[in-house]
Design a protein around this motif. Structure first.
Motif, PDB file in Angstrom:
ATOM      1  N   UNK A  43       0.815  -1.214   0.000  1.00 57.36           N
ATOM      2  CA  UNK A  43       0.000   0.000   0.000  1.00 57.36           C
ATOM      3  C   UNK A  43       0.848   1.264   0.000  1.00 57.36           C
ATOM      4  N   UNK A  44       1.857   1.313   0.853  1.00 58.24           N
ATOM      5  CA  UNK A  44       2.655   2.531   0.933  1.00 58.24           C
ATOM      6  C   UNK A  44       3.530   2.702  -0.298  1.00 58.24           C
ATOM      7  N   UNK A  45       4.130   1.614  -0.770  1.00 58.10           N
ATOM      8  CA  UNK A  45       4.974   1.718  -1.957  1.00 58.10           C
ATOM      9  C   UNK A  45       4.145   2.102  -3.171  1.00 58.10           C
ATOM     10  N   UNK A  46       2.957   1.490  -3.296  1.00 62.36           N
ATOM     11  CA  UNK A  46       2.081   1.846  -4.404  1.00 62.36           C
ATOM     12  C   UNK A  46       1.635   3.292  -4.328  1.00 62.36           C
ATOM     13  N   UNK A  47       1.375   3.762  -3.109  1.00 61.91           N
ATOM     14  CA  UNK A  47       0.945   5.146  -2.940  1.00 61.91           C
ATOM     15  C   UNK A  47       2.057   6.124  -3.291  1.00 61.91           C
ATOM     16  N   UNK A  48       3.302   5.735  -3.045  1.00 61.70           N
ATOM     17  CA  UNK A  48       4.420   6.609  -3.400  1.00 61.70           C
ATOM     18  C   UNK A  48       4.442   6.891  -4.898  1.00 61.70           C
ATOM     19  N   UNK A  97       9.641   6.955  -2.347  1.00 63.62           N
ATOM     20  CA  UNK A  97       9.648   5.652  -1.682  1.00 63.62           C
ATOM     21  C   UNK A  97      10.731   5.575  -0.614  1.00 63.62           C
ATOM     22  N   UNK A  98      11.918   6.033  -0.947  1.00 61.39           N
ATOM     23  CA  UNK A  98      13.008   5.985   0.021  1.00 61.39           C
ATOM     24  C   UNK A  98      12.799   6.977   1.162  1.00 61.39           C
ATOM     25  N   UNK A 119       9.653   4.233   7.749  1.00 63.45           N
ATOM     26  CA  UNK A 119       8.478   3.829   8.528  1.00 63.45           C
ATOM     27  C   UNK A 119       7.924   2.461   8.182  1.00 63.45           C
ATOM     28  N   UNK A 120       8.223   1.938   7.014  1.00 66.42           N
ATOM     29  CA  UNK A 120       7.570   0.712   6.590  1.00 66.42           C
ATOM     30  C   UNK A 120       8.467  -0.498   6.494  1.00 66.42           C
ATOM     31  N   UNK A 151       0.329   7.606   8.817  1.00 69.49           N
ATOM     32  CA  UNK A 151       0.404   9.028   8.480  1.00 69.49           C
ATOM     33  C   UNK A 151       0.853   9.212   7.033  1.00 69.49           C
ATOM     34  N   UNK A 152       1.912   8.514   6.646  1.00 66.18           N
ATOM     35  CA  UNK A 152       2.430   8.657   5.288  1.00 66.18           C
ATOM     36  C   UNK A 152       1.448   8.138   4.245  1.00 66.18           C
ATOM     37  N   UNK A 153       0.728   7.060   4.592  1.00 69.25           N
ATOM     38  CA  UNK A 153      -0.282   6.546   3.675  1.00 69.25           C
ATOM     39  C   UNK A 153      -1.391   7.576   3.485  1.00 69.25           C
ATOM     40  N   UNK A 154      -1.841   8.175   4.594  1.00 69.18           N
ATOM     41  CA  UNK A 154      -2.854   9.219   4.492  1.00 69.18           C
ATOM     42  C   UNK A 154      -2.355  10.417   3.702  1.00 69.18           C
TER      43      UNK A 154
END
Length: 305
Positions: A66-71, A111-112, A118-119, A131-134
């Motif tokens: 989720x976070x990598x895709x969101x980046x 991403x970095x 955090x992930x 927080x970063x995902x939001x």
């Protein structure tokens, strides 16, 4: 990501295949292949980085995916905001390749900066991860709202590229950051409504879930207004057009947001705003929306209008 690659390459080379349904079928097949390849690459990383047990894979996919895709949204924002600058005069596939490289450079930088602190499995911080995902989701919302629904307003006031793209990138990123906090207060205001509907759960966790979900459903609403309603209306002054579109986005977003929790049990979710994350469902929905709008060119619906 696969759909966005198709957008960057403007359906090259399948756009030459004639009728929209042929282009749609070929484009969908290519899209699925790209998705499978990216999935295999991602899973290889997840297993190597998080572990092989079912729980480790689940955590890795949930966080890394989720976070990598969101980046990737930062790369998309830069490319869309600059309107392929400085490559818009290049022909395909040359332009697509160049845009692909630039988009991925921006994505990897984000991403970095956001994922690794955090992930990663060595310093897993779920609060910072949330927080970063939001942040990325609200950034996507404001970028799509201004670039699509508002047709590059107010960035077009700057005259030409790359100033338009730079301004859009910086301001939308800042707005996304701000609305992680403001969205939390909005989600907090939803708590009494959820409780009145009979839902219970940890308020802090629920606010986090609802904050991200609200941004996601507003993104769906923006896409609906811009791609399926063709940015209706257009017959009034710019201010009135934008105001009506904005109100429509908010109303649709609220309907989607609350409506999801009523149908969530049918989709395998809990239907409880305090612990139900619509991310998996939304990813599939957004993929279908973009696939239908960009790859299939809204065939066969557009022919009946």
């Amino acid at each position: 990501m696969g759909v966005l690659f198709a957008i960057w390459f403007e359906n090259w080379p399948v756009y030459r295949m004639g009728p929209p349904w042929r282009v749609g079928i070929a484009g969908t097949i290519i899209n699925v292949i790209v998705a499978v390849v990216l999935y295999c690459i991602g899973m290889t990383y997840v297993v190597a980085f998080y572990g092989t047990s079912a729980w480790q894979v689940y955590v890795g996919v949930s966080i890394f995916g989720t976070l990598s895709g969101s980046c990737f949204s930062f790369g998309v924002l830069w490319v869309a905001g600059t309107m392929y600058w400085p490559f818009f005069d290049k022909k395909q596939p040359g332009r697509g390749i160049r845009v692909f490289i630039v988009g991925w450079i921006v994505t990897l930088v984000a991403w970095f900066l956001l994922f690794f602190p955090t992930g990663n499995s060595l310093s897993l911080n779920l609060t910072a991860y949330g927080f970063n995902l939001g942040w990325t989701q609200w950034t996507i919302f404001f970028s799509l709202l201004t670039l699509m629904t508002f047709e590059y307003w107010p960035w077009d006031k700057l005259g030409k590229q790359p100033k338009i793209g730079i301004a859009a990138f910086i301001v939308c990123t800042i707005l996304g950051f701000i609305f992680v906090y403001l969205g939390g207060y909005i989600a907090l205001a939803f708590v009494p409504i959820a409780q009145a509907l009979g839902f219970t759960g940890d308020i802090g966790t629920g606010v986090g879930y609802m904050n991200v979900a609200l941004a996601d459903w507003l993104i769906v609403a923006v896409i609906a207004v811009s791609l399926f309603f063709d940015n209706w209306p257009k017959g009034y002054s710019q201010t009135k057009n934008f105001l009506i579109r904005f109100i429509t986005v908010i109303v649709l977003g609220m309907i989607f947001f609350w409506g999801y929790y009523f149908i969530s049990p049918l989709l395998g979710g809990t239907g409880n705003p305090f612990n139900d994350s619509p991310t998996a469902f939304l990813l599939v929905l957004l993929w279908i929306e973009l696939l239908f709008a960009y790859i299939w060119r809204k065939w066969p619906v557009y022919t009946s209008l």
